[in-house]
Structures are given as structure tokens and as C-alpha cells.
Design an enzyme around this catalytic site. Structure first.
Site, PDB file in Angstrom:
ATOM      1  N   LYS A   1       1.041  -1.463  -0.267  1.00 24.19           N
ATOM      2  CA  LYS A   1       0.034   0.502   0.138  1.00 24.19           C
ATOM      3  C   LYS A   1       0.800   1.461  -0.140  1.00 24.19           C
ATOM      4  O   LYS A   1       0.841   2.056  -0.709  1.00 24.19           O
ATOM      5  CB  LYS A   1      -1.129  -0.041   1.159  1.00 24.19           C
ATOM      6  CG  LYS A   1      -1.625   1.314   1.435  1.00 24.19           C
ATOM      7  CD  LYS A   1      -2.793   1.302   2.529  1.00 24.19           C
ATOM      8  CE  LYS A   1      -3.374   2.720   2.553  1.00 24.19           C
ATOM      9  NZ  LYS A   1      -4.992   2.722   3.691  1.00 24.19           N
TER      10      LYS A   1
ATOM     11  N   GLY B   1      -4.979  -1.454   4.734  1.00 23.61           N
ATOM     12  CA  GLY B   1      -3.893  -2.371   4.407  1.00 23.61           C
ATOM     13  C   GLY B   1      -4.365  -3.965   5.317  1.00 23.61           C
ATOM     14  O   GLY B   1      -5.071  -5.006   3.804  1.00 23.61           O
ATOM     15  N   ARG B   2      -5.395  -4.405   5.784  1.00 28.39           N
ATOM     16  CA  ARG B   2      -5.912  -5.810   6.227  1.00 28.39           C
ATOM     17  C   ARG B   2      -6.903  -5.979   5.913  1.00 28.39           C
ATOM     18  O   ARG B   2      -7.814  -6.800   6.055  1.00 28.39           O
ATOM     19  CB  ARG B   2      -5.213  -6.259   8.061  1.00 28.39           C
ATOM     20  CG  ARG B   2      -6.437  -4.879   8.635  1.00 28.39           C
ATOM     21  CD  ARG B   2      -6.132  -5.267  10.067  1.00 28.39           C
ATOM     22  NE  ARG B   2      -6.450  -3.930  10.505  1.00 28.39           N
ATOM     23  CZ  ARG B   2      -5.661  -3.054  10.853  1.00 28.39           C
ATOM     24  NH1 ARG B   2      -4.558  -2.217  10.172  1.00 28.39           N
ATOM     25  NH2 ARG B   2      -6.757  -1.603  11.810  1.00 28.39           N
TER      26      ARG B   2
ATOM     27  N   LYS C   1       9.728  -1.022  14.236  1.00 32.01           N
ATOM     28  CA  LYS C   1      10.435  -0.914  12.560  1.00 32.01           C
ATOM     29  C   LYS C   1      11.564   0.294  12.912  1.00 32.01           C
ATOM     30  O   LYS C   1      12.690   0.196  12.650  1.00 32.01           O
ATOM     31  CB  LYS C   1       9.041  -0.179  11.822  1.00 32.01           C
ATOM     32  CG  LYS C   1       7.476  -0.709  11.334  1.00 32.01           C
ATOM     33  CD  LYS C   1       6.982  -0.276  10.311  1.00 32.01           C
ATOM     34  CE  LYS C   1       5.703  -1.028  10.143  1.00 32.01           C
ATOM     35  NZ  LYS C   1       5.138  -0.300   8.932  1.00 32.01           N
TER      36      LYS C   1
ATOM     37  N   GLU D   1      -4.153  -6.876  14.526  1.00 35.16           N
ATOM     38  CA  GLU D   1      -4.211  -4.872  15.066  1.00 35.16           C
ATOM     39  C   GLU D   1      -5.260  -4.433  14.500  1.00 35.16           C
ATOM     40  O   GLU D   1      -4.738  -3.417  14.417  1.00 35.16           O
ATOM     41  CB  GLU D   1      -3.197  -5.509  13.116  1.00 35.16           C
ATOM     42  CG  GLU D   1      -2.553  -3.818  12.541  1.00 35.16           C
ATOM     43  CD  GLU D   1      -1.934  -4.783  11.573  1.00 35.16           C
ATOM     44  OE1 GLU D   1      -2.538  -4.459  10.190  1.00 35.16           O
ATOM     45  OE2 GLU D   1      -0.200  -4.657  11.096  1.00 35.16           O
TER      46      GLU D   1
ATOM     47  N   GLU E   1      10.699  -4.740   5.005  1.00 38.46           N
ATOM     48  CA  GLU E   1      10.649  -6.628   4.215  1.00 38.46           C
ATOM     49  C   GLU E   1      10.518  -6.182   1.996  1.00 38.46           C
ATOM     50  O   GLU E   1      11.186  -6.679   2.097  1.00 38.46           O
ATOM     51  CB  GLU E   1       9.252  -6.453   4.830  1.00 38.46           C
ATOM     52  CG  GLU E   1       9.631  -6.885   5.953  1.00 38.46           C
ATOM     53  CD  GLU E   1       9.265  -5.860   6.576  1.00 38.46           C
ATOM     54  OE1 GLU E   1       9.276  -5.083   6.770  1.00 38.46           O
ATOM     55  OE2 GLU E   1       9.233  -6.688   8.348  1.00 38.46           O
TER      56      GLU E   1
ATOM     57  N   HIS F   1      -4.849 -33.126  16.765  1.00 37.60           N
ATOM     58  CA  HIS F   1      -3.684 -34.718  17.720  1.00 37.60           C
ATOM     59  C   HIS F   1      -2.400 -33.670  17.620  1.00 37.60           C
ATOM     60  O   HIS F   1      -1.747 -33.966  17.958  1.00 37.60           O
ATOM     61  CB  HIS F   1      -3.325 -34.762  15.828  1.00 37.60           C
ATOM     62  CG  HIS F   1      -4.833 -36.087  16.074  1.00 37.60           C
ATOM     63  ND1 HIS F   1      -5.029 -37.472  16.471  1.00 37.60           N
ATOM     64  CD2 HIS F   1      -5.786 -35.584  14.746  1.00 37.60           C
ATOM     65  CE1 HIS F   1      -5.627 -37.814  15.524  1.00 37.60           C
ATOM     66  NE2 HIS F   1      -6.299 -37.339  15.109  1.00 37.60           N
TER      67      HIS F   1
HETATM   68  O1  F6P Z   1       2.285  -4.098   9.838  1.00 37.37           O
HETATM   69  C1  F6P Z   1       1.985  -2.735   9.543  1.00 37.37           C
HETATM   70  C2  F6P Z   1       1.568  -2.523   8.190  1.00 37.37           C
HETATM   71  O2  F6P Z   1       1.249  -1.185   8.139  1.00 37.37           O
HETATM   72  C3  F6P Z   1      -0.208  -3.259   7.899  1.00 37.37           C
HETATM   73  O3  F6P Z   1      -1.093  -2.959   8.491  1.00 37.37           O
HETATM   74  C4  F6P Z   1      -0.084  -3.633   6.425  1.00 37.37           C
HETATM   75  O4  F6P Z   1      -0.837  -4.924   5.939  1.00 37.37           O
HETATM   76  C5  F6P Z   1       1.856  -4.127   6.240  1.00 37.37           C
HETATM   77  O5  F6P Z   1       2.429  -3.429   7.046  1.00 37.37           O
HETATM   78  C6  F6P Z   1       1.564  -3.765   4.935  1.00 37.37           C
HETATM   79  O6  F6P Z   1       2.201  -2.877   4.543  1.00 37.37           O
HETATM   80  P1  F6P Z   1       2.101  -2.082   3.332  1.00 37.37           P
HETATM   81  O7  F6P Z   1       1.354  -3.150   2.208  1.00 37.37           O
HETATM   82  O8  F6P Z   1       2.304  -0.797   3.092  1.00 37.37           O
HETATM   83  O9  F6P Z   1       3.492  -2.543   2.401  1.00 37.37           O
END
Ligand code: F6P
Length: 524
Positions: free
Chosen positions: A204, A261-262, A487, A347, A210, A378
């Protein structure tokens, strides 16, 4: 803004009801006394049947909880969300993922010109994305689709692509790379060739460490392997098209800051789903969610499944004090369902401050965890049946099998049913080791078959249920400030791992950093 549940008149009434009856309710007696208990506490919502009767509540409890929902203004808050009001107050944003699944030609409730414009943008962008999805599906030269994203840019698409594997186009493999641990990307890249791979960089913000690290490494690999035509082999799914272009990715599909995002699997972030199941399949997925949106918007509170689930969640968390909910999907394709729900609920509602900034007097989100049944039986079901804690179980079962193998489905369904039955009924024995206390709560959700439509409805149901409990607690379910500090510190520590500077660090972090940098390493 909703009123905090602990500041409403029904709250102390619920507390008194819990002390008088709730704490000691025995479901076995409740069934014996009320022949209509199953009929009353179960319901068919769009594409999802839910049995809430094996839970620790009665009609009086539910009536008080419905009063609580009214006192908190859940309906008004829901309508404010659907109307596009900026209910995400800490980020001053609307929350309109429901707009993404509104079909073309279905009138909007209310007359909000801005929302109408947003809907037109949604349909325009969706059309372009679905056309691209079809193009990729028909492109036999592309055999591997790699989604690079994390959190909401991974969990939803990953869960749905796996859940709908029976609907997938043959000839394409799907990979999901989320972790900054290079092990994951390296392992995926080992089996790929640049000319037959499409990378979808899903973020987003297009700033997430990452995803940026993985995207750069994928671009470097593509170049090193002699890959040509980045525009054909990389696409960005993002609200930050400029940042994607700065990285050299010019094929882009956008969405908007009012999609959390979620909650973004319905947007361009859902492109892997659309490639997997096709444009019509994706439209069916949206239609299932829209049917649940309409149920949530129009059903009276007492017959509104997301509302009933959200109320039960608050009853369990704040009165019974249950700390977690175990999620057990009885369908192997729902293997990522629990992981997806963890982000959705924890979240969203893992907060202790109300919308206005005051510290809440009550606890909020439970821990969600689980694995598909029957595997879980199990592993951890021992604790559900005989452990010292009571942990509500939530099962999703699917009536029709999505495979042709004889004999399996009856066994699977019998097991799902047996677990809820055993938890409630229990078994008396003089030998404590063999005694099952029973009266343990479970909810069973039943889909007729696992399809794009029913999955869409199930996910929308979960979204709205989280909205309801968040509204009752009076929190903003749509921000996630709690992920920020880690972060920032990781960035600082990354530089310190390079330099060895431990000045100002606490003793443990300094000691660990020194150990990570030492020539002897961490072994022996
Ligand atoms: O972990 C925090 C967060 O902002 C989530 O809410 C989101 O889904 C994720 O990181 C990934 O964010 P982005 O889509 O901006 O890379």
C-alpha cells in the site's frame, strides 16, 4: 464516534447478569429447558450458516448485549463507515473497503457525491486490473507468479489463492514472499526463470522495509539472470505509484488511502487472486462479500450475524475473561485462514486507548490462533477439552467436498461435529484423567461449498464482526500505531550491527548485539 461500552447503562446490567446467571450457565441444561435454543441461536446469513447455540449465553444475555450495541451506537457507526465518513480518526481517513465490492449498477445508499466518484474510480481501476489478470492467465509463457508483500499485502491474497486452489487456472504456480529473511526469496528464486516469471510487488505504502528489500533483490536477480522487459515481468500494486516508478516498476495498479492494508484483498492487492481464479471468479468473490455487506447494513441487530458474533466476542472477553479464540477450519485449503484472521482482528482491535484518547477500563482483542482440523485435534485440542482454561473454539466446516475421494468428507464433517459436541457434552468419570468437564463453548460456521462467493462472504463476515467489537470497545479499529516503534528501532539496530556502536542501549540489547558481531559467533 461510538460510545465506549464500559460507559453505557447496559454495562453494569450485564455485569450483574453475569454474576447472577452468566457465570454458572450450563449449556446442557439450557438445551434441555429450551427446545428452540438451536433455532434461536443459529441463522443463515448470505452464504454462511452459523450455529451460535453451543455458546455460554442465553436469551437474556443476548437481549442485554443488543441493548449494549444500541447504547454504543453501533448502527450509527456502521452507517458512518458505509457513508465514507473519516471514522479512522487518527489518520483522518474514510474506511471504505465495502465500496470495492459494490457491483456496477447497484445504487449507493444515501446521496454522497464524493462516494459516487470514488465508486466510479473503483470500477474503472477494477476493470483495468481484471483485464490484466485475464491477459496474464492467457499468457502461457508466464508460469510463475510471485507476490512480494507483507501483512495485508500478503495474508489476504495468500489465504484466498490457497483457499480457491480448486478454481485456479492450470499452468501457473503461485509463490508468496513476505519475510525479510532472504531464505524465503532465495528459496523461491532458485526454481524460477526470469522469462517465465511475473513479480507482483504489493505494498500500500511502497515504503515497507521487508517488501522494498525483497523487491530490490528480485529486480537484481532478474537483471543478473539476463531478464529483459521489467514492464512485462514486474507490476506494482500500490497507492504510491511514484515510489514504484522510482524503483523502476512502471506497470502499476493503484488503490486509495481509504482502503486499510488488512482490508485490501478486494483492491489491486487482490491481483494474484484474480490471476488465479479469473475475472469472473474475482467478481464472484466480491459479490459474496457484497451480499454480506448488505446483510450487515440492513438486517435488524438481533438477526445480524456480524453483530451477534461481535457481541458474543465482547461477552467472552470482558465478562467471562476468555483470553483467546481458537480457529479451526475443517477444510485443508483454508490453511492460511487463521493467520489471516490474526492480522484482521489483532491489528484492528489490539488496542487499549479509546478513539478520544482515554485509556480503556476493559480488555480488548483476544489472541487468535489455530490450525486446520483434524490436524489440530492431534495437537492442541487436548487443552480445549481438559485444560485449566476455557478457550472458545470457532470451526468453519464445508458441506460439499472439493475433491472426488470417497469416504473422506463424512469423516471430516463427523470430526468437526464431534469436537463441538464433545466440548459441550463432556463425559463424567471418577478417574480425573478421563473426566471431560464439558460446557465448553464453540461456534460452527457452515458453508455449502468453498467457492469464490462463499469465501468472499465469510471474509466480509469476519471483517464486520471485528468492526462490531471494536465499536463496542470504542476504539479505532483502522489504525495500527503499535507496529511503528519496532520498525524504527530495527532501522537503528541495523546501522549499529554494522558499526558496533552500543552507546545508549539497554544492557540486554547491547550484549546481544555484541554477541551477534563477535568473531566467535553464537555457537558453542
Ligand atoms: O505491519 C503494519 C502494516 O502497515 C500493515 O498494516 C500492513 O498490512 C503491512 O504493514 C504492509 O504494509 P504495506 O502494504 O504498506 O507494505
Amino acid at each position: 464516534m461510538p460510545t465506549r461500552c464500559d460507559q453505557t447503562a447496559p454495562w453494569p446490567l450485564l455485569a450483574a447478569h453475569f454474576d447472577a446467571q452468566g457465570r454458572s450457565l450450563d449449556m446442557r441444561q439450557a438445551f434441555a429447558q429450551d427446545a428452540q435454543r438451536f433455532a434461536h441461536f443459529s441463522q443463515q446469513a448470505p452464504h454462511v450458516f452459523a450455529d451460535l447455540s453451543k455458546n455460554l449465553w442465553g436469551r437474556e444475555t443476548e437481549a442485554l448485549l443488543l441493548d449494549l450495541a444500541r447504547a454504543c451506537g453501533v448502527e450509527q457507526h456502521r452507517d458512518a463507515m458505509l457513508a465514507g465518513e473519516a471514522i479512522n480518526t487518527t489518520e483522518n481517513r474514510a474506511v471504505l473497503h465495502t465500496l470495492l465490492r459494490r457491483p456496477i449498477g447497484v445504487a449507493l445508499p444515501g446521496d454522497v457525491p464524493e462516494t459516487a466518484q470514488r465508486l466510479a474510480d473503483v470500477h474503472h481501476t477494477q476493470g483495468a486490473m481484471l483485464q490484466y489478470a485475464e491477459q496474464v492467465r492467457n499468457d502461457a509463457a508466464i508460469t510463475d507468479v510471485v507476490n512480494i508483500g507483507i501483512g495485508g499485502s500478503d495474508l489476504g491474497p495468500h489465504m484466498a489463492v490457497r483457499a480457491l486452489e480448486e478454481f485456479r487456472t492450470p499452468g501457473k504456480r503461485f509463490h508468496f514472499v513476505s519475510n525479510v529473511d532472504g531464505h524465503e526469496l532465495h528459496h523461491v528464486l532458485k526454481g524460477l526463470r526470469p522469462e517465465s516469471t511475473l513479480f507482483l510487488v504489493a505494498s500500500k505504502t511502497f515504503t515497507t522495509a521487508e517488501t522494498m528489500t525483497n523487491a530490490r533483490s528480485a529486480l537484481a536477480w532478474f537483471d543478473a539472470q539476463g531478464g529483459r522487459d521489467v514492464a512485462r515481468h514486474f507490476a506494482a500494486l500500490t497507492t504510491n505509484v511514484e515510489a514504484a516508478a522510482a524503483l523502476g516498476i512502471t506497470t502499476t495498479f493503484g488503490f486509495w488511502d481509504w482502503v486499510g492494508g488488512r482490508y485490501s484483498l478486494w483492491s489491486a492487492i487482490g491481483l494474484p487472486i484474480a490471476i488465479a481464479i479469473g475475472a469472473q471468479g474475482f467478481r464472484d468473490f466480491l459479490a459474496g462479500a457484497h451480499a454480506m455487506d448488505e446483510h450487515f447494513r440492513t438486517a435488524p441487530l438481533a438477526q445480524n450475524l456480524p453483530v451477534r458474533l461481535g457481541l458474543l466476542d465482547v461477552w467472552y472477553r470482558n465478562f467471562h475473561g476468555f483470553t483467546s479464540r481458537c480457529i479451526a477450519p475443517y477444510h485443508a485449503a483454508l490453511g492460511r485462514y487463521s493467520a489471516y484472521l490474526q492480522q484482521l482482528e489483532m491489528e484492528s482491535n489490539g488496542k487499549r486507548v479509546a478513539q478520544g484518547g482515554s485509556t480503556l477500563a476493559c480488555v480488548t482483542s483476544p489472541v487468535l490462533w489455530g490450525e486446520p482440523g483434524t490436524n489440530g485435534q492431534h495437537a492442541f485440542f487436548q487443552m480445549l477439552h481438559q485444560g485449566a482454561d476455557v478457550l472458545p473454539l470457532e470451526i468453519v466446516a464445508v458441506r460439499q467436498a472439493s475433491h472426488p475421494l470417497p469416504g473422506h468428507q463424512q469423516k471430516l464433517l463427523a470430526n468437526a461435529l464431534a469436537q463441538t459436541q464433545a466440548l459441550m457434552v463432556g463425559k463424567t468419570s471418577d478417574d480425573g484423567h478421563r473426566h471431560f468437564p464439558g460446557n465448553r463453548p464453540s461456534t460452527l460456521m457452515l458453508l455449502d461449498s468453498l467457492t469464490p462467493t462463499s469465501l468472499g462472504a465469510l471474509i466480509a463476515l469476519q471483517e464486520h464482526r471485528v468492526f462490531v467489537s471494536g465499536s463496542l470497545w470504542g476504539i479505532n479499529s483502522f489504525d495500527q500505531w503499535g507496529v511503528e516503534l519496532g520498525k524504527v528501532l530495527a532501522k537503528d539496530l541495523e546501522a549499529r550491527l554494522e558499526s558496533g556502536d552500543v552507546a545508549g542501549l539497554d544492557g540486554s540489547t547491547a550484549g546481544l548485539l555484541a554477541r551477534l558481531r563477535s568473531v566467535e559467533g553464537c555457537g558453542g
